[in-house]
Motif scaffolding. Structure first.
Motif, PDB file in Angstrom:
ATOM      1  N   LYS A   1       0.829  -1.209   0.000  1.00  0.00           N
ATOM      2  CA  LYS A   1       0.000   0.000   0.000  1.00  0.00           C
ATOM      3  C   LYS A   1       0.862   1.257   0.000  1.00  0.00           C
ATOM      4  CE  LYS A   1      -2.865   1.348   3.359  1.00  0.00           C
ATOM      5  NZ  LYS A   1      -3.737   1.175   4.518  1.00  0.00           N
ATOM      6  N   ASN A   2       0.441   2.228  -0.814  1.00  0.00           N
ATOM      7  CA  ASN A   2       1.129   3.526  -0.856  1.00  0.00           C
ATOM      8  C   ASN A   2       0.510   4.465   0.188  1.00  0.00           C
ATOM      9  OD1 ASN A   2       2.623   2.638  -3.133  1.00  0.00           O
ATOM     10  ND2 ASN A   2       0.842   3.043  -4.413  1.00  0.00           N
TER      11      ASN A   2
ATOM     12  N   ASP B   1      -1.008   7.110  -0.146  1.00  0.00           N
ATOM     13  CA  ASP B   1      -2.324   7.637  -0.555  1.00  0.00           C
ATOM     14  C   ASP B   1      -3.405   6.530  -0.596  1.00  0.00           C
ATOM     15  OD1 ASP B   1      -1.691   6.132  -2.743  1.00  0.00           O
ATOM     16  OD2 ASP B   1      -1.877   7.748  -4.213  1.00  0.00           O
ATOM     17  N   ARG B   2      -3.103   5.356  -0.048  1.00  0.00           N
ATOM     18  CA  ARG B   2      -4.012   4.196   0.053  1.00  0.00           C
ATOM     19  C   ARG B   2      -4.160   3.435  -1.259  1.00  0.00           C
ATOM     20  NH1 ARG B   2      -9.022   5.602   0.891  1.00  0.00           N
ATOM     21  NH2 ARG B   2      -9.698   3.657   1.818  1.00  0.00           N
ATOM     22  N   SER B   3      -3.463   3.889  -2.348  1.00  0.00           N
ATOM     23  CA  SER B   3      -3.474   3.091  -3.578  1.00  0.00           C
ATOM     24  C   SER B   3      -2.501   1.928  -3.387  1.00  0.00           C
ATOM     25  CB  SER B   3      -3.069   3.950  -4.778  1.00  0.00           C
ATOM     26  OG  SER B   3      -1.736   4.370  -4.629  1.00  0.00           O
TER      27      SER B   3
END
Ligand code: UT7
Length: 343
Positions: A216-217, A219-221
């Motif tokens: 997970k990044n 930014d939640r992507s």
């Protein structure tokens, strides 16, 4: 005892033809048409347009098969979709197909069960086996079986991905499996699997053992590494096993039905590689005219290859009532299957 027979066949392939030269011209793949044709027999494949999914193509193939069987969607008791390229991770394409056939609409809704089969190249035979079992057990009178794939969206159409991406195309085939008292139909479907080879041909996308399953990044992507994103295959190993296992599956089907290879009028093989099928034909001394191919035009459409080929053979008269049909498939898993049908 009630028998299960195929009362209607249908298929749909998207109109956009992508030739081997188009892979070079439009996508920049470093390949040649000669390489692909010589190794596989593939000259072109179909790619669906943006916005078209597996259940869209399955619905068109299904309506074709229902019309051939002179049935309506509401006559169905069960829907089975074999696919490795469903719209989403879940739910499967079966429920989307049910909706697209109008079975969820208004006062006349019929909430028949809908399920997906995840057995890749042998998915159609696994689905056929399930349909036949339901019909023979008296649990269903008419079962829709679709093999449908949207590969084009998930192919690495760059030179890095050429070993896999030059092989696959989009399309859908469908059959209606119906009950009959007549002495005809599907005599048997014979399935097998060898999970030791589960990762020889696979597309991982994620690893559910990881927390979270996709890195997970902030930014939640999520980020999917190329080796997880694209399908991978040890082609030579698959080829070797495909030949031996399909031969064995055909011999098993003949043995279980007390028939010889020479008794079979038409062989409908999974269309993964024309060389695999020609090698099997040569080993069994089967004349070319008994082994139709459409891989030249459609490439490998995985679960859809056999039902598309079947529908084409019915349509152009190569398959006629009274003929004895053998089917065989092999693919990722490894999984495989064969079937004998008195048409
Ligand atoms: O339905 C699922 C079941 N799948 C199958 O049944 C597939 C079975 N396997 C096959 O059909 C064959 O193994 C393939 C057609 C996929 C590949 O043929 P191959 O003769 O086994 O080739 P390979 O993968 O060993 O690759 C040989 C060479 C490689 O180059 P290097 O490493 O020797 O320099 C590949 O990079 O060919 C190269 N190559 C290509 N070259 C031009 C691979 N794909 C391509 C391509 N164009 N499209």
């Amino acid at each position: 005892m009630v028998q299960a027979y195929i009362s209607g066949t249908g298929f749909y392939v998207p109109p956009r033809v992508v030739t081997n030269d188009d892979l070079i011209r439009n996508y920049g793949v470093d390949t040649t048409s000669e390489w692909i044709v010589q190794r596989t027999g593939i000259e072109a494949r179909r790619f669906a347009d943006e916005g078209v999914g597996t259940s869209d193509m399955a619905a068109l193939a299904a309506r074709d098969a229902l019309a051939a069987a002179t049935l309506q969607p509401h006559d169905l008791d069960l829907i089975i979709v074999a696919t490795l390229s469903p719209e989403h991770a879940f739910p499967g394409s079966g429920v989307f197909l049910q909706q697209k056939l109008g079975l969820c609409d208004g006062d006349n809704a019929k909430f028949v069960p809908a399920l997906d089969v995840r057995n890749q190249c042998s998915g159609f035979l696994y689905a056929l086996s399930t349909a036949v079992a339901h019909v023979r057990a008296g649990m269903a009178k008419h079962v829709l079986v679709c093999g449908a794939e949207t590969h084009s969206a998930a192919l690495d159409l760059s030179t890095d991905g050429r070993t896999v991406s030059s092989l696959f195309g989009d399309g859908a085939g469908a059959v209606i499996v119906s009950a009959t008292d007549a002495d005809r139909g599907v005599r048997g479907v014979y399935l097998g699997a060898d999970g030791r080879f589960a990762e020889v041909l696979c597309q991982k996308i994620w690893d559910i053992r990881k927390r979270p399953f996709i890195p997970k990044n902030p930014d939640r992507s999520g980020t999917v590494a190329p080796e997880m994103l694209w399908a991978s295959m040890d082609g030579k190993l698959v080829f070797k096993h495909a030949v031996g296992t399909m031969l064995g599956a055909l011999m098993r089907a003949c043995g279980n039905n007390n028939i010889g290879i020479e008794d079979i009028d038409l062989f409908l093989f999974h269309q993964a590689n024309m060389r695999i099928n020609q090698f099997i034909a040569h080993q069994l001394h089967v004349p070319d005219e008994k082994i139709p191919h459409n891989i030249q035009r459609y490439g490998n459409t995985t679960a859809a290859t056999i039902p598309i080929l079947l529908a084409e053979c019915v349509r152009d008269g190569r398959l006629r009532p009274g003929m004895k049909v053998a089917m065989a498939a092999f693919g990722s898993g490894f999984t495989w299957g064969s079937a004998i049908i008195d048409w």
